[in-house]
Each structure stands twice: as structure tokens, then as C-alpha cells.
Design an enzyme around this catalytic site. Structure first.
Site: not given
Length: 226
Positions: A150-151, A154
């Protein structure tokens, strides 16, 4: 993100102009020696130049070094030992799975029981990921892998770059804008109160009131310097 940076330039320029103009007018009102000769337009121009330069410098620093500057601001430490082994392995796995081939440059651990994580940097290759101790202790490996993925998303999509600029903007406002602005407006409020006291109680209060106003003027002047 570019629009945000440009709006930051406009905002700090307007803010600095207002602070300088109000401060000079205020100090003239309290008849501080030497202030009468100060040109508001010239002083504001210099103030705007300094404010905009500060914002541009902060933007450049965050662009080049946000992957290490931001974790430092929140108190995170470089991951090491078993923490680094786990996070680095997950980063490499997600880099291969996503087709990026390059894992995040750095991993940091924030000693907090909260379960949280965030990314900072302008790309996966130039970015870093911060995870809390609570996240490392309470999540399974599969769950932690999902957080790292998820990071990294980003970082790949540029979300973290916008967030980093927002953090920098808020920091700049807190350190350079709000303190000076509040000092000016608080001083003006006190000055209004002093004026009311003078008008209420007559000439007897004029000497003490004038002294208080002069002290307030110096406080505002020093607030700008610091």
C-alpha cells in the site's frame, strides 16, 4: 502538487506583506523612533522575497531529501536488525511483484504502540517507508506485506510527494506565520484596550498607557525577529 507549491508561494507572499505592513503601521502608531522613515512598499518587498525564498528552499529540500527529513521530524529511526530484515524482504518481494524491480531506499521504525505507516519521497527508488512498532508487533507477515504494498503504491503514484509538501507547508506556517501574525494582532488588541482605558480615565492614565504601548511595540518587533 505543482499547483499546491505555487499556491504556497502566493500564500506566503500575501501573509508576509500583511505582517510587514501591519507591523510598521503599528510601530508608527506607538511613535517608535526610526520607524517613520521606513517605506512600507520597500520593506514588504524584502519581506515577500525572504518568505518566498524560504518556501522555495523548503520545497527543494523536501523534494531532494524528504525520504530522510520527514522521518526525522516525527522521531522515527532507521530500521536495523530483525526489523530491517523483515521490512527489506517484504520491500523486495513487493518490488518484484509490482514490476518495479527496485524496493524503497530506506525503512524506518517509529516507537509507537499505534498501528500506522506512511511513505515519503518522490519515487519508490528515492522513497522511504515508516512503520510503527505497534504495526510490526501486531500484524502477521501477510498483513504487513499488504501495508508495505500500500505504501509503495503511494510512492509510485506520487501521493506521498503531495503529502510531504503539505507537511512542509504546515510546518512553515506554524514556524514562520502564525506566531508573527498572532503577536501582531494580540498587540493590536491590547493597544485597543489601552486606548479605551486612557479615554475612560483621562489624562492621569496617559503616561502609564504610553509606556505600556511602547513595551507592546517592542514585543511585536522582537516577535518578528525570532
Amino acid at each position: 502538487t505543482l499547483f499546491f507549491v505555487l499556491m504556497g508561494i502566493v500564500w506566503v507572499a500575501i501573509m508576509e506583506f500583511l505582517i510587514v505592513a501591519v507591523k510598521i503601521d503599528f510601530l508608527r502608531y506607538v511613535d517608535l523612533e526610526g520607524i517613520e522613515s521606513v517605506d512600507i512598499k520597500s520593506a514588504s518587498t524584502w519581506g515577500i522575497a525572504v518568505a518566498v525564498s524560504f518556501w522555495v528552499l523548503l520545497t527543494v529540500v523536501l523534494y531532494l531529501s524528504s525520504q530522510s527529513v520527514v522521518p526525522g521530524l516525527v522521531g522515527a529511526k532507521r530500521a536495523g536488525g530483525d526489523d530491517l530484515k523483515i521490512l527489506a524482504a517484504l520491500g523486495e518481494e513487493m518490488a518484484l511483484a509490482s514490476g518495479e524491480g527496485v524496493p524503497p531506499a530506506r525503512f524506518y521504525v517509529l516507537e509507537s504502540p499505534a498501528q500506522n505507516a506512511f511513505a515519503c519521497g518522490r519515487s519508490i527508488k528515492k522513497g522511504s517507508i515508516v512503520v510503527t512498532r505497534g504495526l510490526l508487533e501486531k500484524l502477521s507477515r501477510d498483513e504487513l506485506q499488504a501495508v508495505i504494498a500500500h505504501e509503495m503504491a503511494h510512492l509510485k503514484n506520487g501521493d506521498s510527494w503531495y503529502t510531504v509538501q503539505a507537511v512542509g507547508f504546515v510546518w512553515a506556517v506554524l514556524t514562520a506565520g502564525i506566531a508573527a501574525g498572532l503577536a501582531v494582532f494580540l498587540a493590536l488588541a491590547i493597544l485597543s484596550l489601552v486606548g479605551w482605558i486612557i479615554s475612560k480615565f483621562g489624562e492621569e492614565a496617559e503616561g502609564a498607557g504610553g509606556c505600556l504601548v511602547a513595551i507592546i511595540g517592542l514585543m511585536v518587533l522582537f516577535s518578528g525577529l525570532f
